[in-house]
Design a protein around this motif. Sequence first.
Motif, PDB file in Angstrom:
ATOM      1  N   PRO A 275      22.801  27.294  -9.489  1.00  0.00           N
ATOM      2  CA  PRO A 275      21.765  26.322  -9.869  1.00  0.00           C
ATOM      3  C   PRO A 275      21.263  25.524  -8.658  1.00  0.00           C
ATOM      4  N   VAL A 276      20.030  25.050  -8.745  1.00  0.00           N
ATOM      5  CA  VAL A 276      19.413  24.287  -7.652  1.00  0.00           C
ATOM      6  C   VAL A 276      20.279  23.085  -7.282  1.00  0.00           C
TER       7      VAL A 276
ATOM      8  N   LEU B  54      25.693  21.427  -1.880  1.00  0.00           N
ATOM      9  CA  LEU B  54      26.310  22.055  -0.711  1.00  0.00           C
ATOM     10  C   LEU B  54      25.616  21.622   0.572  1.00  0.00           C
ATOM     11  N   ARG B  55      24.292  21.578   0.565  1.00  0.00           N
ATOM     12  CA  ARG B  55      23.536  21.130   1.747  1.00  0.00           C
ATOM     13  C   ARG B  55      23.858  19.676   2.067  1.00  0.00           C
TER      14      ARG B  55
ATOM     15  N   ASP C 166      26.226  15.521   5.310  1.00  0.00           N
ATOM     16  CA  ASP C 166      27.067  14.315   5.321  1.00  0.00           C
ATOM     17  C   ASP C 166      28.240  14.477   6.282  1.00  0.00           C
ATOM     18  N   ALA C 167      28.868  15.645   6.257  1.00  0.00           N
ATOM     19  CA  ALA C 167      29.992  15.906   7.173  1.00  0.00           C
ATOM     20  C   ALA C 167      29.526  15.832   8.622  1.00  0.00           C
TER      21      ALA C 167
ATOM     22  N   ALA D  33      11.626  23.854  -2.007  1.00  0.00           N
ATOM     23  CA  ALA D  33      10.928  22.570  -2.076  1.00  0.00           C
ATOM     24  C   ALA D  33      11.922  21.406  -2.164  1.00  0.00           C
ATOM     25  N   ALA D  34      12.950  21.550  -2.962  1.00  0.00           N
ATOM     26  CA  ALA D  34      13.944  20.489  -3.103  1.00  0.00           C
ATOM     27  C   ALA D  34      14.693  20.271  -1.794  1.00  0.00           C
ATOM     28  N   TYR D  35      15.029  21.357  -1.099  1.00  0.00           N
ATOM     29  CA  TYR D  35      15.710  21.243   0.188  1.00  0.00           C
ATOM     30  C   TYR D  35      14.812  20.541   1.211  1.00  0.00           C
TER      31      TYR D  35
END
Length: 124
Positions: A2-3, A9-10, A15-16, A58-60
């Motif tokens: 899922p998106v 994950l991104r 963040d890391a 687009a969300a990324y």
Amino acid sequence: MPVDAILRLRMDALDALQRRSARPRPGRPRVYKCVFLVDCRDCSYVDVARRETVRVTAAYARLTERMYADAVWKNVIVHAPAVLRATWSLVDPLLDPETRELIAFVGPEDVGAAGVPRRARWPD
């Protein structure tokens, strides 16, 4: 996947990276380059044009622009289908030069020159 899971994950990866770059290291400057490698091998126009693919992309892009603009150094796309490269060639001149520098379409032999470290590349 899922998106929301892909974006999570991104976000975790970025963040890391930000946590790691914030840790002090006396006498040594910190320079981090976050490079995302997208391998489109075996992708077709149908795969690229799928609603889910467009939504994730687009969300990324929105996520990166809003929260991690300084963390992402380059997005490298390898084995891109011809239709994707053609579309990019139409959009590319319309973009700000700084934004244009963030995205590179390359062949597999040019991945290193695009800034992808050897340890992050797939085996030969």
